[in-house]
Motif scaffolding. Structure first.
Motif, short mmCIF file in Angstrom:
data_model
loop_
_atom_site.label_atom_id
_atom_site.label_comp_id
_atom_site.label_asym_id
_atom_site.label_seq_id
_atom_site.Cartn_x
_atom_site.Cartn_y
_atom_site.Cartn_z
N THR A 253 -17.90 -37.71 -30.95
CA THR A 253 -17.34 -36.66 -30.09
C THR A 253 -18.16 -36.54 -28.81
N ASN A 270 -12.60 -35.66 -29.70
CA ASN A 270 -12.86 -36.85 -30.48
C ASN A 270 -12.60 -38.09 -29.61
N THR A 292 -11.25 -31.31 -31.07
CA THR A 292 -11.65 -31.47 -32.47
C THR A 292 -11.15 -30.39 -33.42
N THR A 293 -10.91 -29.17 -32.95
CA THR A 293 -10.40 -28.13 -33.86
C THR A 293 -9.05 -27.62 -33.38
#
Length: 334
Positions: A253, A270, A292-293
Motif C-alpha cells: 500500500t 492498494n 484499502t477500506t
C-alpha cells in the motif's frame, strides 16, 4: 537394463525388431513413405512399448495402447534422433544409454523448417506491398498509445522486461513421419514450410502466410508509432507516478495526498488494485476500489464525486499531489 552395445546392435540389426528390457520393450519398425507406400531406406521408428508388442507405432506425438515414440534411427549415418514425448517416462539408466550413443534432439530438425519459414516470410516482409501497408497504416484505429503506456508501466514493476520486440513463434505441428522424411531428405523442410504457410489455421479464413504478414505489419507500425510517440502532460504524469511507486519494493500500500479545489485528504490505496483499476482514456483516473477500506472509499466518493467532472467518485490523476511510502516520497507534483 540394456547396455550401449546392446542398443547399438539392436539399431544396426536388420532382422531384429524387438529388444527386451525390464518391464518393457523397444520396438523397431520401418518408416513408410506415405506418398509411395514403400520403406524410407535406412529410417526406422524406435518405440518404447510398456505393453505386449503388436501395436502400430504412433505417427503423432501421443501415447496409444502403451506405445510411445522414443526416436527415429538413421542407419546410414548411424544417428538416433531422439525426443522424450507425451507420457513416456524414461528410466534414468535407459536415458543415459540413449545419450551415450550420440542421440540428436528433434529440435535440430524442427529448426530446419523454421529457417525455411523465416526465409520465405523475410523476403515478403521486404516487399514493396508490405512496406506500403506499414507506411499507410491507419493509426486512428489502433490503441498503440495505450499499449505503449501499459508496457512501460509493467516494465517499471518487473525489472528486465523488454518493452519492444517479439519472438518468432510459428505453430509448426510436425508428425513423426515429417521428422522421418526430414532425416532422409533435408530438402523436405521447404515442403513443410510451404504446408504451414499456406494452410489456414483453425478458426481463421486466411492462411498462416497472411496471418504472419498482418502480424508483421502491425508490429512494425506499432514500433514506428512508439519511436515517434507524442505523450501529453497526463501521460507523462501517469508514467512518472507509477515509476515512483515501483521504487517502493515489496510495498502493498501507499498513501496519496489528494486535492480538488479547497478540499484535500490523504487516502491509503492498494498498489495492485491501483495498477489494475486505472483508466486514461477518459479523464485519467483510478477506481476508488483501490482505497484499502470500504469506509474510506465511500467517504472519498461522497466528498469528491462530481456529476460533470467525476461522476463515480474516482481518484482523478489531476488530483494526486503527492505519493508516500512511509516517510519516503515516491511522487510529488511539480
Amino acid at each position: 537394463m540394456i547396455t550401449v552395445n546392446e542398443l547399438q546392435n539392436f539399431l544396426e540389426n536388420n532382422e531384429r525388431q524387438i529388444l527386451a528390457m525390464d518391464n518393457a520393450n523397444l520396438l523397431k519398425i520401418n518408416a513408410i513413405d506415405e506418398e509411395t507406400g514403400v520403406n524410407i531406406p535406412g529410417i526406422s521408428y524406435i518405440c518404447y512399448v510398456a505393453l505386449p508388442v503388436g501395436v502400430t507405432p504412433v505417427s503423432q506425438y501421443s501415447s496409444i495402447n502403451g506405445t510411445d515414440l522414443l526416436g527415429i534411427y538413421d542407419k546410414e549415418n548411424k544417428k538416433l534422433y531422439y525426443k522424450r514425448i507425451s507420457s513416456l517416462i524414461l528410466n534414468d539408466k535407459l536415458k543415459s544409454v540413449v545419450d551415450e550413443i550420440g542421440s540428436i534432439n528433434f529440435k535440430n530438425l524442427y529448426r530446419l523448417v523454421v529457417k525455411e519459414v523465416d526465409e520465405i516470410l523475410q523476403k515478403e516482409y521486404k516487399s514493396l506491398r508490405v512496406q506500403k501497408q506499414i507506411e499507410n497504416y491507419n493509426y486512428k484505429n489502433s490503441d498503440f498509445k495505450k499499449s505503449f503506456i501499459e508496457q512501460r508501466i509493467e516494465a517499471f514493476f518487473e525489472k528486465g522486461v523488454t518493452v519492444y520486440g517479439k519472438n518468432k513463434d510459428y505453430e509448426l505441428k510436425l508428425t513423426a513421419y515429417d521428422y522421418a522424411k526430414l532425416i532422409s531428405d533435408k530438402k523436405y523442410a521447404k515442403d513443410l514450410a510451404m504446408r504451414y504457410l499456406f494452410n489456414k489455421p483453425e478458426y481463421r479464413d486466411v492462411t498462416n502466410f497472411e496471418v504472419n504478414i498482418e502480424d508483421y505489419i502491425y508490429r512494425q507500425a506499432k514500433l514506428n508509432f512508439n519511436r515517434n510517440i507524442n505523450l501529453n502532460d497526463n501521460d507523462k504524469k501517469l508514467m512518472s507516478l507509477f515509476k515512483g511507486i515501483s521504487e517502493a519494493n515489496n510495498a502493498r500500500t501507499i498513501k496519496i495526498e489528494y486535492q480538488k479545489g479547497n478540499k484535500s485528504t490523504e487516502i491509503t490505496v492498494n498498489i495492485d488494485e491501483m495498477r489494475q483499476q486505472y483508466d486514461y482514456s477518459d479523464g485519467y483516473c483510478f477506481s476508488n476500489y483501490a482505497i484499502t477500506t470500504l469506509k474510506a472509499a465511500k467517504k472519498f466518493e461522497k466528498d469528491f464525486r462530481d456529476e460533470e467532472d467525476n461522476r463515480f467518485g474516482d481518484i482523478l490523476l489531476k488530483g494526486i499531489k503527492k505519493v508516500k511510502y512511509g516517510r519516503k516520497v515516491l511522487f510529488e507534483e511539480k
